[in-house]
Design an enzyme around this catalytic site. Structure first.
Site, mmCIF file in Angstrom:
data_model
loop_
_atom_site.group_PDB
_atom_site.id
_atom_site.type_symbol
_atom_site.label_atom_id
_atom_site.label_comp_id
_atom_site.label_asym_id
_atom_site.label_seq_id
_atom_site.Cartn_x
_atom_site.Cartn_y
_atom_site.Cartn_z
ATOM 1 N N HIS A 1 10.907 -7.203 -20.720
ATOM 2 C CA HIS A 1 9.653 -6.779 -21.356
ATOM 3 C C HIS A 1 9.018 -7.992 -22.022
ATOM 4 O O HIS A 1 9.703 -8.851 -22.550
ATOM 5 C CB HIS A 1 9.928 -5.700 -22.415
ATOM 6 C CG HIS A 1 8.707 -4.929 -22.776
ATOM 7 N ND1 HIS A 1 7.810 -5.380 -23.714
ATOM 8 C CD2 HIS A 1 8.221 -3.769 -22.289
ATOM 9 C CE1 HIS A 1 6.831 -4.500 -23.817
ATOM 10 N NE2 HIS A 1 7.044 -3.519 -22.970
ATOM 11 N N ASP B 1 10.752 2.143 -18.290
ATOM 12 C CA ASP B 1 10.672 2.595 -16.896
ATOM 13 C C ASP B 1 12.035 2.794 -16.260
ATOM 14 O O ASP B 1 12.138 3.378 -15.181
ATOM 15 C CB ASP B 1 9.875 1.563 -16.081
ATOM 16 C CG ASP B 1 8.449 1.508 -16.559
ATOM 17 O OD1 ASP B 1 8.019 0.449 -17.045
ATOM 18 O OD2 ASP B 1 7.779 2.549 -16.500
HETATM 19 C C1 SDX Z 1 5.756 -1.850 -18.903
HETATM 20 O O1 SDX Z 1 3.358 -4.643 -22.158
HETATM 21 C C2 SDX Z 1 3.784 -3.432 -22.294
HETATM 22 O O2 SDX Z 1 3.838 -2.914 -23.371
HETATM 23 C C3 SDX Z 1 4.124 -2.734 -21.002
HETATM 24 C C4 SDX Z 1 4.766 -1.366 -21.144
HETATM 25 C C5 SDX Z 1 3.826 -0.354 -21.748
HETATM 26 O O3 SDX Z 1 4.313 0.659 -22.276
HETATM 27 O O4 SDX Z 1 2.577 -0.537 -21.592
HETATM 28 O O5 SDX Z 1 5.933 -1.460 -21.933
HETATM 29 C C6 SDX Z 1 5.162 -0.811 -19.768
HETATM 30 O O6 SDX Z 1 5.037 -2.464 -18.169
HETATM 31 C C7 SDX Z 1 7.221 -2.162 -19.031
HETATM 32 C C8 SDX Z 1 7.649 -3.349 -18.095
HETATM 33 C C9 SDX Z 1 7.842 -2.765 -16.687
HETATM 34 N N1 SDX Z 1 8.042 -3.859 -15.719
HETATM 35 C C10 SDX Z 1 9.212 -4.031 -15.074
HETATM 36 O O7 SDX Z 1 10.243 -3.404 -15.333
HETATM 37 C C11 SDX Z 1 9.153 -5.076 -13.962
HETATM 38 C C12 SDX Z 1 10.344 -6.018 -14.102
HETATM 39 N N2 SDX Z 1 10.156 -6.819 -15.323
HETATM 40 C C13 SDX Z 1 9.557 -8.125 -15.152
HETATM 41 O O8 SDX Z 1 8.531 -8.204 -14.198
HETATM 42 C C14 SDX Z 1 9.248 -8.791 -16.496
HETATM 43 O O9 SDX Z 1 10.351 -8.590 -17.302
HETATM 44 C C15 SDX Z 1 8.010 -8.409 -17.278
HETATM 45 C C16 SDX Z 1 6.783 -8.640 -16.477
HETATM 46 C C17 SDX Z 1 8.090 -6.994 -17.736
HETATM 47 C C18 SDX Z 1 7.958 -9.298 -18.513
HETATM 48 O O10 SDX Z 1 8.071 -10.623 -18.117
HETATM 49 P P1 SDX Z 1 7.700 -11.785 -19.190
HETATM 50 O O11 SDX Z 1 8.280 -11.432 -20.506
HETATM 51 O O12 SDX Z 1 6.242 -12.015 -19.096
HETATM 52 O O13 SDX Z 1 8.435 -13.065 -18.859
HETATM 53 P P2 SDX Z 1 8.686 -13.732 -17.476
HETATM 54 O O14 SDX Z 1 8.173 -12.847 -16.382
HETATM 55 O O15 SDX Z 1 8.155 -15.108 -17.529
HETATM 56 O O16 SDX Z 1 10.316 -13.763 -17.437
HETATM 57 C C19 SDX Z 1 11.035 -14.622 -18.356
HETATM 58 C C20 SDX Z 1 12.294 -15.018 -17.586
HETATM 59 C C21 SDX Z 1 11.981 -15.595 -16.211
HETATM 60 O O17 SDX Z 1 13.016 -16.496 -15.880
HETATM 61 P P3 SDX Z 1 12.742 -18.093 -16.137
HETATM 62 O O18 SDX Z 1 11.450 -18.441 -15.441
HETATM 63 O O19 SDX Z 1 12.635 -18.254 -17.662
HETATM 64 O O20 SDX Z 1 13.955 -18.774 -15.551
HETATM 65 O O21 SDX Z 1 13.097 -13.846 -17.345
HETATM 66 C C22 SDX Z 1 13.186 -13.633 -15.950
HETATM 67 C C23 SDX Z 1 12.098 -14.431 -15.288
HETATM 68 O O22 SDX Z 1 12.482 -14.824 -13.978
HETATM 69 N N3 SDX Z 1 12.981 -12.191 -15.753
HETATM 70 C C24 SDX Z 1 13.706 -11.434 -14.936
HETATM 71 C C25 SDX Z 1 13.201 -10.137 -15.109
HETATM 72 N N4 SDX Z 1 12.202 -10.147 -15.985
HETATM 73 C C26 SDX Z 1 12.048 -11.429 -16.383
HETATM 74 N N5 SDX Z 1 14.727 -11.729 -14.096
HETATM 75 C C27 SDX Z 1 15.229 -10.682 -13.408
HETATM 76 N N6 SDX Z 1 14.829 -9.391 -13.511
HETATM 77 C C28 SDX Z 1 13.808 -9.091 -14.362
HETATM 78 N N7 SDX Z 1 13.392 -7.846 -14.452
#
Ligand code: SDX
Length: 431
Positions: free
Chosen positions: A308, A366
């Site tokens: 998140h 989710d």
């Molecule tokens: C919702 O914003 C909100 O409030 C949203 C929400 C709401 O109620 O409105 O809460 C609803 O959207 C919840 C999130 C649902 N999305 C998912 O479950 C999709 C999977 N999650 C990822 O796509 C990700 O975690 C995000 C998009 C949710 C958040 O990503 P960030 O915090 O913007 O950070 P990032 O994508 O840059 O990740 C940071 C690191 C990265 O690695 P590095 O580049 O530092 O090496 O963490 C890793 C990412 O590769 N990473 C993951 C991961 N999520 C982040 N690695 C594996 N699996 C994951 N799910």
């Protein structure tokens, strides 16, 4: 929280600038950069707005490190346990919990506006049967501005109120009819003797050929899912609604924009993507393979339902959702659901893996919602429409707050331009 210093000093070259600071009632202090470009001729740079407060608000507060989510100051776990969705809608819209009389009046208002203009039925027939319900919802909600002209003037407080009630009241009907259309069944009309969640379940699962009794435990679980998704500060879809609204667009167009944004798998589409991922994993034996893929920098695969932008400890909604999942699956006698078995094992494996702990990746809202919705009989394509239905009150509350804000102006971010500097046109003969 101690008051923030009244200003911060920024030095650029030989010049120093005083930037005001503001203290919140909760959360980090903010640095006011509104005059920075005028004074220093520089922009700030924050792709994804990870360090940017886009507005001030009194609706929802999140502390990502402590796993705190407050709606008008009330913790989400208390609201999920003691309140219900329409009461939370009142709280988000009007700022405090209603009296018994206020709640009755509000619930009657919503209940008596759940039907759609009958001609809107023809919009559904314009879609292919295999259209994604989110495509239908985006289209039908946007089209509401073509039917409800008497609630599109955003400068008229009464029209804003009417549009708010219409959207909250009609969204379950719009979502349920998108589902019915996709499975070729006749539309089921709302009933005024049912509560909000029961009405939605009946419009989704009843058929004209027989009576349908809503199971109160499923209805309670449905209502809790609505409550847990109601609002969430300035997330991507809420920010989309605010930005669309800043141009003065009508509320139906702005909410349609929010639905479109929510559809993405990184946002509200994650519940559908999460369940499809759990089904692809298929068995607990394959979990290590997918954990390895999620950690592999060269593999774009991510564990859907994990991570998140704000919660870097745990998502308090996931905690409540997990309790509901256990209740619903036990009721339905599917506690041995293979998908749930994979979900529980995957959660344990990920939480035990240093990669996810270091990157602060925990199950989000989710992760378990999809398991509950599937157990209830919804196809994965209906998971995000249910999220959109639930979040409508959050979008509307933030929209109303923004329009009432005297500082409200059209949103217009700038950029760090890295393209070509000016050059002269070259005739084709000389290229
Ligand atoms: C919702 O914003 C909100 O409030 C949203 C929400 C709401 O109620 O409105 O809460 C609803 O959207 C919840 C999130 C649902 N999305 C998912 O479950 C999709 C999977 N999650 C990822 O796509 C990700 O975690 C995000 C998009 C949710 C958040 O990503 P960030 O915090 O913007 O950070 P990032 O994508 O840059 O990740 C940071 C690191 C990265 O690695 P590095 O580049 O530092 O090496 O963490 C890793 C990412 O590769 N990473 C993951 C991961 N999520 C982040 N690695 C594996 N699996 C994951 N799910």
């Amino acid at each position: 929280m101690a008051d923030a210093p009244k200003s911060a000093k920024l030095s650029i070259g030989d010049d120093t600038y005083d930037l005001p600071m503001h203290s919140p009632t909760a959360g980090p202090d903010v640095l006011d950069i509104r005059k920075l470009y005028g004074q220093a001729g520089v922009f700030t740079y924050d792709p994804g707005y990870t360090s940017t407060a886009s507005c001030d608000s009194t609706i929802t507060f999140i502390d990502g490190d402590k796993g705190v989510l407050l709606h008008r100051g009330y913790p989400i776990d208390q609201l999920a346990e003691k309140s219900h969705y329409l009461e939370v809608c009142y709280l988000l819209l009007y700022g405090d919990l209603p009296s018994a009389k206020q709640l009755e009046e509000f619930e009657n208002l919503v209940t008596n506006h759940t039907m759609l203009h009958e001609q809107m039925v023809y919009f559904y027939r314009g879609f292919r049967r295999d259209a994604h319900p989110m495509a239908i919802m985006t289209g039908v909600v946007g089209a509401m501005s073509a039917f409800y002209h008497d609630s599109t003037d955003i400068h008229d407080a009464h029209q804003r109120e009417v549009a708010s009630i219409r959207l909250i009241a009609k969204m379950p009907t719009i979502a349920a009819w998108a589902y019915k259309f996709s499975i070729g069944q006749p539309f089921i009309y709302p009933r005024n003797d049912l509560d909000y969640a029961s009405n939605f379940l009946r419009m989704c699962f009843a058929v004209p050929a027989e009576d349908y009794e809503v199971n109160p435990i499923l209805s309670r679980a449905m209502d809790r899912i609505f409550t847990l998704h109601a609002d969430h500060e300035q997330n991507a879809s809420t920010s989309t609604v605010r930005l669309a609204s800043s141009s003065g667009a009508n509320p139906f167009a702005c909410i349609a924009a929010g639905i479109a944004c929510l559809w993405g798998p990184a946002h509200g589409g994650a519940n559908q993507a999460c369940l499809e991922m759990l089904k692809e994993i298929g068995s607990v034996e394959r979990i290590p393979e997918f954990i390895a893929r999620a950690k592999d920098k060269n593999d774009p695969f991510r564990l859907m339902g994990f991570g998140h932008r704000v919660y870097k400890n745990f998502d308090p909604r996931a905690t409540v959702m997990k309790q509901s999942a256990d209740e619903v699956l036990e009721l339905l006698g599917v506690e041995n659901n293979p998908v749930l078995a994979v979900a529980k094992e995957l959660e344990q494996a990920a939480l035990a893996d240093p990669y996810f702990a270091e990157k602060k990746l925990f199950p989000n809202v989710d992760f378990y919602s999809g398991v509950i919705l599937e157990a209830m009989g919804f196809p994965t394509s209906m998971f995000t429409p249910i999220f959109a239905l639930s979040r409508t009150v959050g979008w509307i509350s933030q929209w109303k707050e923004m329009i009432a804000d005297p500082q409200n102006k059209i949103g217009r971010p700038r950029q760090l331009y890295l393209g070509e500097t000016q050059r002269d046109y070259v005739d084709i003969e000389r290229r």
